[in-house]
Design a protein around this motif. Structure first.
Motif, short mmCIF file in Angstrom:
data_model
loop_
_atom_site.label_atom_id
_atom_site.label_comp_id
_atom_site.label_asym_id
_atom_site.label_seq_id
_atom_site.Cartn_x
_atom_site.Cartn_y
_atom_site.Cartn_z
N GLN A 75 -3.11 96.70 -50.43
CA GLN A 75 -1.86 97.37 -50.10
C GLN A 75 -1.19 96.66 -48.93
O GLN A 75 -1.81 96.43 -47.89
N VAL A 76 0.09 96.33 -49.11
CA VAL A 76 0.81 95.49 -48.14
C VAL A 76 2.10 96.19 -47.73
O VAL A 76 2.86 96.66 -48.57
N LEU A 77 2.37 96.21 -46.41
CA LEU A 77 3.62 96.78 -45.90
C LEU A 77 4.67 95.71 -45.62
O LEU A 77 5.85 95.97 -45.64
N THR B 258 8.40 91.46 -48.15
CA THR B 258 9.44 92.12 -47.36
C THR B 258 8.90 93.45 -46.83
O THR B 258 8.14 94.13 -47.52
N PRO B 259 9.24 93.84 -45.59
CA PRO B 259 8.76 95.12 -45.06
C PRO B 259 8.98 96.28 -46.04
O PRO B 259 10.06 96.45 -46.60
N GLN B 260 7.92 97.06 -46.24
CA GLN B 260 7.92 98.15 -47.20
C GLN B 260 7.88 99.50 -46.48
O GLN B 260 7.52 99.60 -45.32
N SER B 261 8.20 100.55 -47.21
CA SER B 261 8.04 101.91 -46.69
C SER B 261 6.54 102.21 -46.60
O SER B 261 5.78 101.89 -47.52
N PRO B 262 6.07 102.84 -45.51
CA PRO B 262 4.64 103.18 -45.41
C PRO B 262 4.19 104.15 -46.49
O PRO B 262 3.01 104.24 -46.79
N ARG B 263 5.13 104.86 -47.07
CA ARG B 263 4.78 105.80 -48.16
C ARG B 263 4.65 105.09 -49.50
O ARG B 263 4.12 105.66 -50.45
N ASN B 264 5.13 103.86 -49.58
CA ASN B 264 5.14 103.16 -50.86
C ASN B 264 4.92 101.67 -50.66
O ASN B 264 5.80 100.85 -50.93
N PRO B 265 3.72 101.28 -50.18
CA PRO B 265 3.46 99.86 -49.96
C PRO B 265 3.36 99.11 -51.27
O PRO B 265 3.09 99.70 -52.33
N LEU B 266 3.60 97.81 -51.22
CA LEU B 266 3.43 96.98 -52.40
C LEU B 266 1.94 96.74 -52.60
O LEU B 266 1.21 96.42 -51.66
N THR B 267 1.47 96.90 -53.84
CA THR B 267 0.05 96.76 -54.14
C THR B 267 -0.18 95.55 -55.03
O THR B 267 0.51 95.36 -56.03
N PHE B 268 -1.15 94.73 -54.63
CA PHE B 268 -1.61 93.62 -55.46
C PHE B 268 -2.94 94.03 -56.07
O PHE B 268 -3.88 94.40 -55.34
N GLU C 124 12.58 97.06 -34.94
CA GLU C 124 12.04 98.36 -34.54
C GLU C 124 11.45 99.10 -35.75
O GLU C 124 10.39 99.71 -35.67
N TYR C 125 12.15 99.01 -36.88
CA TYR C 125 11.70 99.66 -38.11
C TYR C 125 10.34 99.10 -38.57
O TYR C 125 9.42 99.85 -38.91
N VAL C 126 10.22 97.77 -38.56
CA VAL C 126 8.98 97.14 -39.00
C VAL C 126 7.82 97.54 -38.10
O VAL C 126 6.73 97.87 -38.56
N ARG C 127 8.05 97.52 -36.78
CA ARG C 127 6.99 97.89 -35.84
C ARG C 127 6.61 99.36 -36.00
O ARG C 127 5.43 99.73 -35.91
N PHE C 128 7.60 100.20 -36.23
CA PHE C 128 7.34 101.62 -36.45
C PHE C 128 6.48 101.81 -37.70
O PHE C 128 5.51 102.57 -37.70
#
Length: 264
Positions: free
Chosen positions: A218-220, A200-210, A43-47
């Motif tokens: 930017q990746v969630l 791994t699922p990231q916070s939408p406020r702090n996505p992992l950036t390549f 649910e968290y990932v989909r949200f």
């Protein structure tokens, strides 16, 4: 929050996260639920996916007015053999692992990640120190953790797999150089070569950036391949969705499952 029902508690936590008003107690409770409840992890990932898609759509609207010759190159499909089912998004949301360690200079620092495996000999460079060559036998006898700013370089016929603190795994292909969180940036720099990452699922406020020479990705939470060439960077998404921003003009493009995007 024990006086309310589980669905209500989940809704309160997710909405607080979306509104950026999550307090310390709620954050701890959110982490606890993600550890214990597989349904809530999904649910968290989909949200997060929905929230990020809405934000990206809103933020990218001005880019639709860019002149056609300033837009990012059109997306084309990846070979069907590279398609993966989105059910991989049910992957367990693991917490950041914090361990104490000493680098080879003896200074203590929280690790940014660790080397999981190497094939052949891999070069590890820290600050201005002499390169450290790591072989499979050396890694088995002396596990190597990574600090912010560490660089890894593979040669012909060598490769490596690293794991970030949030359990994101990155496969470094031969003849590739990357930097882990360079200059305190929250991401991975790929200056040359290619990598394959399962994020791994990231916070939408702090996505992992390549960070590539020609773009930022930017990746969630997804699986993707990145290629850094002298005149062009390439992004292939195997699962999920990423946002690509071209460095030359700031133009943005969403890239989804099964799509490939060259950026120059």
């Amino acid at each position: 929050m024990s006086s309310i029902s589980p669905p209500e508690e989940r809704s309160i936590l997710l909405n607080a996260m979306a509104d950026d008003v999550l307090n310390a107690e709620q954050e701890l409770r959110l982490i606890e639920l993600l550890q214990a409840d597989a349904d809530f992890r999904l649910e968290y990932v989909r949200f997060c996916q929905l929230l990020t898609q809405l934000r990206w759509q809103y933020e990218s609207e001005p880019d639709e007015r860019l002149a056609p010759d300033r837009r990012v190159s059109p997306v084309r499909s990846v070979s069907p053999t590279k398609r993966r089912r989105l059910t991989a998004f049910t992957v367990v949301m693991l917490l950041m692992v914090v361990v104490s360690w000493l680098n080879w200079n003896g200074s203590a620092e929280d690790p940014a990640g660790k080397l999981v495996s190497v094939s052949g000999r891999v070069e590890m460079i820290r600050n201005q120190q002499h390169p450290l060559w790591i072989s499979p036998d050396q890694l088995n006898s002396h596990p190597r953790t990574l600090q912010q700013g560490d660089r890894l370089r593979t040669g012909h016929g060598s490769s490596a797999t690293l794991q970030l603190a949030d359990q994101t795994t990155i496969r470094i292909q031969p003849e590739t150089e990357i930097a882990v969180y360079p200059q305190s940036k929250d991401g991975i720099s790929v200056s040359s070569g290619s990598i394959k990452a399962k994020v791994t699922p990231q916070s939408p406020r702090n996505p992992l950036t390549f960070m590539l020479p020609h773009a930022e990705v930017q990746v969630l939470g997804t699986e993707l391949e990145l290629l850094s060439l002298p005149g062009q960077s390439e992004v292939a998404v195997l699962e999920g969705k990423v946002q690509v921003t071209r460095n030359s003009d700031g133009a943005r493009q969403l890239v989804s499952t099964g799509q490939f995007l060259p950026v120059s």
